[in-house]
Scaffold this active site. Structure first.
Site, PDB file in Angstrom:
ATOM      1  N   LYS A   1      20.891  73.996 101.271  1.00 29.99           N
ATOM      2  CA  LYS A   1      22.242  73.598 101.698  1.00 29.99           C
ATOM      3  C   LYS A   1      22.284  73.290 103.192  1.00 29.99           C
ATOM      4  O   LYS A   1      23.225  72.660 103.672  1.00 29.99           O
ATOM      5  CB  LYS A   1      23.251  74.653 101.283  1.00 29.99           C
ATOM      6  CG  LYS A   1      23.342  74.711  99.739  1.00 29.99           C
ATOM      7  CD  LYS A   1      24.582  75.328  99.237  1.00 29.99           C
ATOM      8  CE  LYS A   1      24.819  75.091  97.740  1.00 29.99           C
ATOM      9  NZ  LYS A   1      23.754  75.542  96.830  1.00 29.99           N
TER      10      LYS A   1
ATOM     11  N   PHE B   1      32.948  79.639  91.360  1.00 25.51           N
ATOM     12  CA  PHE B   1      34.223  80.358  91.249  1.00 25.51           C
ATOM     13  C   PHE B   1      34.464  80.728  89.787  1.00 25.51           C
ATOM     14  O   PHE B   1      34.014  80.038  88.873  1.00 25.51           O
ATOM     15  CB  PHE B   1      35.378  79.444  91.693  1.00 25.51           C
ATOM     16  CG  PHE B   1      35.674  79.511  93.160  1.00 25.51           C
ATOM     17  CD1 PHE B   1      34.830  80.134  94.052  1.00 25.51           C
ATOM     18  CD2 PHE B   1      36.835  78.932  93.648  1.00 25.51           C
ATOM     19  CE1 PHE B   1      35.130  80.187  95.405  1.00 25.51           C
ATOM     20  CE2 PHE B   1      37.146  78.965  95.008  1.00 25.51           C
ATOM     21  CZ  PHE B   1      36.290  79.595  95.880  1.00 25.51           C
TER      22      PHE B   1
ATOM     23  N   HIS C   1      21.048  79.498  95.407  1.00 31.38           N
ATOM     24  CA  HIS C   1      22.397  78.953  95.547  1.00 31.38           C
ATOM     25  C   HIS C   1      22.703  78.938  97.046  1.00 31.38           C
ATOM     26  O   HIS C   1      23.193  77.946  97.559  1.00 31.38           O
ATOM     27  CB  HIS C   1      23.381  79.798  94.752  1.00 31.38           C
ATOM     28  CG  HIS C   1      24.761  79.233  94.736  1.00 31.38           C
ATOM     29  ND1 HIS C   1      25.018  77.940  94.371  1.00 31.38           N
ATOM     30  CD2 HIS C   1      25.965  79.771  95.077  1.00 31.38           C
ATOM     31  CE1 HIS C   1      26.322  77.707  94.466  1.00 31.38           C
ATOM     32  NE2 HIS C   1      26.916  78.796  94.904  1.00 31.38           N
TER      33      HIS C   1
ATOM     34  N   GLU D   1      22.944  87.421  95.965  1.00 30.17           N
ATOM     35  CA  GLU D   1      21.872  86.659  95.336  1.00 30.17           C
ATOM     36  C   GLU D   1      20.530  87.351  95.593  1.00 30.17           C
ATOM     37  O   GLU D   1      19.686  87.461  94.695  1.00 30.17           O
ATOM     38  CB  GLU D   1      21.850  85.216  95.870  1.00 30.17           C
ATOM     39  CG  GLU D   1      20.898  84.314  95.103  1.00 30.17           C
ATOM     40  CD  GLU D   1      21.033  82.836  95.458  1.00 30.17           C
ATOM     41  OE1 GLU D   1      21.677  82.513  96.478  1.00 30.17           O
ATOM     42  OE2 GLU D   1      20.492  82.007  94.695  1.00 30.17           O
TER      43      GLU D   1
ATOM     44  N   HIS E   1      27.239  72.384 100.992  1.00 26.43           N
ATOM     45  CA  HIS E   1      27.464  72.797  99.611  1.00 26.43           C
ATOM     46  C   HIS E   1      28.151  71.654  98.876  1.00 26.43           C
ATOM     47  O   HIS E   1      29.319  71.374  99.129  1.00 26.43           O
ATOM     48  CB  HIS E   1      28.314  74.065  99.588  1.00 26.43           C
ATOM     49  CG  HIS E   1      28.408  74.697  98.230  1.00 26.43           C
ATOM     50  ND1 HIS E   1      27.857  74.122  97.097  1.00 26.43           N
ATOM     51  CD2 HIS E   1      28.983  75.854  97.826  1.00 26.43           C
ATOM     52  CE1 HIS E   1      28.104  74.892  96.054  1.00 26.43           C
ATOM     53  NE2 HIS E   1      28.783  75.947  96.469  1.00 26.43           N
TER      54      HIS E   1
ATOM     55  N   CYS F   1      31.150  75.447  91.034  1.00 22.99           N
ATOM     56  CA  CYS F   1      29.853  75.118  91.645  1.00 22.99           C
ATOM     57  C   CYS F   1      28.656  75.301  90.728  1.00 22.99           C
ATOM     58  O   CYS F   1      27.518  75.073  91.149  1.00 22.99           O
ATOM     59  CB  CYS F   1      29.704  75.923  92.929  1.00 22.99           C
ATOM     60  SG  CYS F   1      31.116  75.664  94.009  1.00 22.99           S
TER      61      CYS F   1
END
Lengths: 404, 274
Positions: free
Chosen positions: A327, A390, A298, A309, A332, A167
Site C-alpha cells: 500500500k 469493514f 492487507h 494482522e 489503499h 475492502c
C-alpha cells in the site's frame, strides 16, 4: 451432476494504480521502490493527506454507445482494460468459449458514486433536492455499474455479479468465480475490482481518524493511518487445461473467507477472522503454512489493522514468514485492493522478488513477523494475499506456480 | 441444473411480518392489504447496535432472524443481496459533503458500505462464517439465489450444509425519484440446504435461454406488491409453495424470474412431511 474440480490459472491480467498504468509500470515501480502516492490534490477536498491517484482517468472517453456509463470508476476500468492486451484476451475467450460462457465477477466499494456526490454540490440540486433525470444512476452510481459496463463493452452474456464487501470485495470474487467455473456455469471469468477516489471515502475515513496526514507507513512503529488510493485490476481466470501453453503459469491455489463478528469499522484486536481466513485458504490449497514464501499483507498502516494482522499471522505461521504491504505504492485501493494485490503477488512469483514495505522507516518492534525492509530477489513459488474489510469481512487468497 | 432444499422463509414486506402471514396473503389475496412496513422493526441486535443500524439493515435483519434459531443460523453460509444498498445513508453523507466543513458522521460512513447488514448480522449472531454481499442491479435477487445454490453445491464447501440468503431493498430517498422506482420496502430471507429434512420445497435452478415469459401473479394486489420493490420478484416462487397444500409430492411448477437476457428457471417441488 458431475463436478470437475480443475486448477484455475490467471491466464491474463492487467493492473492500473497510482504506481503505474499496466503491468510493466507497476512491476518497475515495485522493483524501483517508487511510490505512486502524492499530496492530496483531489478536486476541492482540502484534507491534509496523501492519495494514490491514477493519472489520465479524466481523459478517458468511453465508447460512443456507452457514454451513459462515463464516470470516474468506469473511466478507470476502461483505462485499465486497454493495457496489456487484456481486451484481446477477453475477445479470445469470448470466441473460444462463447459469449454466454464468460462470467464477470468484480468488486467495488463505491462504484461511480462520485458523479452523484458532485450533483449534490450543485446549486440546481440544492434548490430542487432531486437528481436530474439525466443522472444515469444505474449506469454510474449503482454498485453493479462496472460489471454491466464490462459486460456491455465486450458484449458478454455469461453470469455476472458485483461483490461489495468493502475492502475484501475483489479478493472474494476469485472464490465466487472459482465455484461458478467448477459447477459449469461458465468456462472463464473476468475477475477483479475497480474503485476510484470519491468524497465519501476521503471524508469518511477522515471522520474515523483513519487517514494519515503523512504518507502511509505500513507496519511502521509510528504508522498513523492510511493513504486512500484508487485502482483497477482485471484477471481472466480459466481452467489450466484450456491454456496448456501458458508461460510462467500462476494458479489460484486456494481462498479463505470469514467474518470477525466483532465491530463494523474496527477489526477484531486478536485478528480472529483474519486467522480463520488464512487458515482456511491454506487448508483449501492443500499446503502447509511453511510452503508460503511471502505474505502480501492487507497492511493498511492503521495502528489497529497492522497489529491484529501480525497477531493473526503469528497464529498461522509457526516459522516466521516474509511479509510486506504494497500500500506504500498504491495507497489503499479499497474494493480494488484484493485484485490489485493478487496481481502484485502474481508478478512476485513470475519475476522472483519480494517487495519491501515501502515508506516503512522502523518496523514495529512488537511485531512477530519479519517485515521486508528491502526488496529481495528470490524465487517465490507461493504467496498469500490478505484483504480485510469493514463489517469484519475477511478474505485470503493463495497463489502459486505449482499445482501440488 | 443445480438443486437445493428450501428450509424456511422469513419476510418483512408491506402488510406481511412473517412467512405465515405471507402464506395467508398468497392463499387469500382478497384479504391482503398492502400497507407500509411498520416504522418500528425488531432485530436481535443489542440495543446500542440496533440504534446505530440504519433502516435497511434493520429491514434485512428482521427478515433474516425469522428463519431459524440463532444456533441454527450461526453455522449458515451467508449471502446478502440488494439492488441499491443504503441510498438513505448515501443521501445523508452527500448532503453533509455539500455543507461547509463537510461534517461526515463516522457511524454513517461505516453504515454506508454495501455489506453493512452482513456485518451487523455477524455481530448479532456471533457468526464467523463466510459472508458475502452482492448486487446485480434489478437481477440481484436471482444472482444471489444462484450464488447461494452455487456455494452449497461447490466442492469447496465441506463444512456447511445450510446457507442463509437475505435479499432486501429500501424505498430510496426522494432525491432519487427520477432515477429508481421502488415504492415499498421489502426483505426476504431464505435458508437453503443440501439436506431435505423438514424442507418446504426442493428447488432446481437453471439459467434460461431467454425464451420463457417471466412469471407474474394473477392477483392485482399481489402483482402490485411484486412490482413495488426489486426483491419482491421472489413472490411467484413463494406463491407456488404457499398454494401447494392440497398437492402431492409429485407436483411441481416452473417459475421464470428475471436474470439478464436469459431469465432463470426455477422448478419448485413442494414437499410434505407427515
Amino acid at each position: 451432476m458431475t463436478i470437475s474440480s480443475s486448477p484455475l490459472i490467471l491466464s491474463h491480467f492487467t493492473v492500473t494504480t497510482a504506481a503505474g498504468c499496466g503491468n510493466q509500470e507497476n512491476l518497475d515501480a515495485l522493483k524501483n521502490g517508487s511510490t505512486g502516492l502524492r499530496k492530496n490534490n483531489f478536486l476541492d477536498a482540502e484534507l491534509d493527506t496523501w492519495i494514490g491517484r491514477v493519472e489520465g482517468i479524466e481523459e478517458q472517453n468511453l465508447p460512443n454507445d456507452l457514454t451513459n456509463y462515463q464516470c470516474r470508476n468506469n473511466q478507470l476500468a476502461y483505462l485499465a482494460l486497454q493495457q496489456d492486451d487484456f481486451s484481446l484476451a477477453i475477445n479470445n475467450a469470448k470466441q473460444n468459449y462463447g459469449a454466454h460462457r464468460v462470467g464477470i465477477f468484480l468488486g467495488t466499494s463505491t462504484s461511480g458514486i462520485l458523479s452523484t456526490e458532485l450533483i449534490y454540490q450543485t446549486e440546481l440540486f440544492q434548490s430542487t433536492g432531486i437528481l436530474p433525470g439525466s443522472s444515469h444512476f444505474r449506469e454510474q452510481h449503482n454498485s453493479f455499474s462496472v460489471a454491466e459496463f464490462v459486460r456491455n463493452l465486450y458484449q458478454l452474456k455469461g453470469p455476472a455479479q458485483v461483490v461489495s464487501t468493502a475492502c475484501s470485495s475483489s479478493a472474494k470474487v476469485f472464490a465466487s468465480a472459482a465455484r461458478y467455473i467448477e459447477l459449469g456455469l461458465c468456462d472463464a471469468a473476468i475477475v477483479g475490482g475497480v474503485d476510484s477516489l470519491c468524497l465519501t471515502t476521503l471524508y469518511g475515513f477522515n471522520s474515523l481518524e483513519l487517514v494519515a496526514p503523512d504518507i502511509c507507513r505500513p507496519a511502521d512503529k509510528n504508522r498513523n493511518g492510511l493513504s486512500i488510493g484508487e485502482g483497477a485490476a482485471f484477471i481472466l481466470l480459466e481452467k489450466a487445461e484450456r491454456q496448456p501453453d501458458q508461460q510462467s503459469p500462476v494458479y489460484l491455489r486456494g481462498y479463505g473467507e470469514s467474518s470477525d463478528a466483532y465491530h463494523m469499522s474496527s477489526p477484531h484486536p486478536e485478528g480472529r477472522g483474519a486467522f480463520q481466513a488464512m487458515q482456511q485458504a491454506i487448508e483449501r490449497s492443500e499446503i502447509n503454512s511453511s510452503d508460503i514464501d511471502y505474505v502480501n499483507l492487507h497492511g493498511t498502516a492503521t495502528p489497529v489493522n497492522d497489529q491484529m494482522e501480525d497477531k493473526a499471522l503469528a497464529q498461522v505461521f509457526s516459522l516466521p514468514v516474509a511479509c510486506s504491504s504494497t500500500k506504500g505504492w498504491t495507497g489503499h485501493t479499497l474494493g480494488a485492493a484484493g485484485g490489485v494485490e493478487a496481481i502484485y503477488s502474481t508478478l512476485c512469483i513470475q519475476h522472483n522478488f519480494m517487495p519491501q514495505s515501502l515508506n516503512t522507516l522502523t518496523p514495529d518492534p512488537t511485531f512477530t513477523q519479519p517485515i521486508l525492509e528491502k526488496t529481495l530477489s528470490s524465487s517465490v513459488h507461493t504467496v498469500a494475499s490478505n484483504s480485510f474489510g469493514f463489517g469484519g469481512n475477511n478474505c485470503c487468497l493463495i497463489l502459486g506456480d505449482n499445482i501440488c | 441444473m443445480l438443486t437445493a432444499y428450501l428450509k424456511s422463509v422469513g419476510i418483512t414486506a408491506p402488510g406481511i411480518k412473517s412467512w405465515s402471514e405471507a402464506r395467508t396473503a398468497l392463499q387469500c389475496p382478497d384479504q391482503y392489504i398492502l400497507s407500509p412496513v411498520d416504522k418500528k422493526l425488531e432485530t436481535l441486535l443489542p440495543a446500542n447496535e440496533h440504534r446505530r443500524a440504519t433502516r435497511v439493515t434493520q429491514l434485512a435483519l428482521s427478515a433474516a432472524q425469522q428463519t431459524g434459531t440463532q444456533e441454527e443460523l450461526n453455522q449458515c453460509l451467508q449471502i446478502f443481496s440488494s439492488c441499491n444498498g443504503d441510498l438513505t445513508t448515501f443521501n445523508q453523507i452527500s448532503l453533509a459533503l455539500a455543507m461547509d466543513g463537510r461534517p461526515v458522521s463516522p457511524t454513517r460512513f461505516h453504515n454506508s458500505v454495501h455489506n453493512a447488514p452482513s456485518g451487523y448480522w455477524s455481530i448479532a449472531t456471533q457468526s464467523q462464517t463466510a459472508s458475502t454481499s452482492i448486487t446485480a442491479y434489478t437481477d440481484s435477487l436471482t444472482a444471489s439465489l444462484l450464488e447461494a445454490i452455487v456455494q452449497l453445491n461447490a466442492s469447496d464447501n465441506k463444512q456447511h450444509r445450510d446457507c442463509l440468503l437475505v435479499c432486501y431493498d429500501e424505498v430510496p430517498p426522494q432525491a432519487f425519484d427520477s432515477q429508481f422506482n421502488a415504492t415499498e420496502e421489502f426483505a426476504c430471507a431464505l435458508t437453503l440446504s443440501q439436506n431435505s429434512n423438514n424442507a418446504l420445497a426442493k428447488l432446481e435452478i437453471s439459467v434460461g435461454d431467454g425464451s420463457k415469459a417471466l412469471s407474474t401473479l394473477s392477483s392485482d394486489i399481489l402483482e402490485q406488491l411484486r412490482l413495488s420493490n426489486p426483491q419482491a420478484i421472489i413472490l411467484p416462487v413463494l406463491n407456488v409453495i404457499a398454494n401447494s397444500e392440497d398437492k402431492t409430492n409429485l407436483y411441481s411448477e416452473t417459475i421464470t424470474l428475471p436474470y439478464f437476457e436469459q431469465g432463470m428457471n426455477i422448478i419448485i417441488r413442494p414437499l410434505k412431511h407427515d
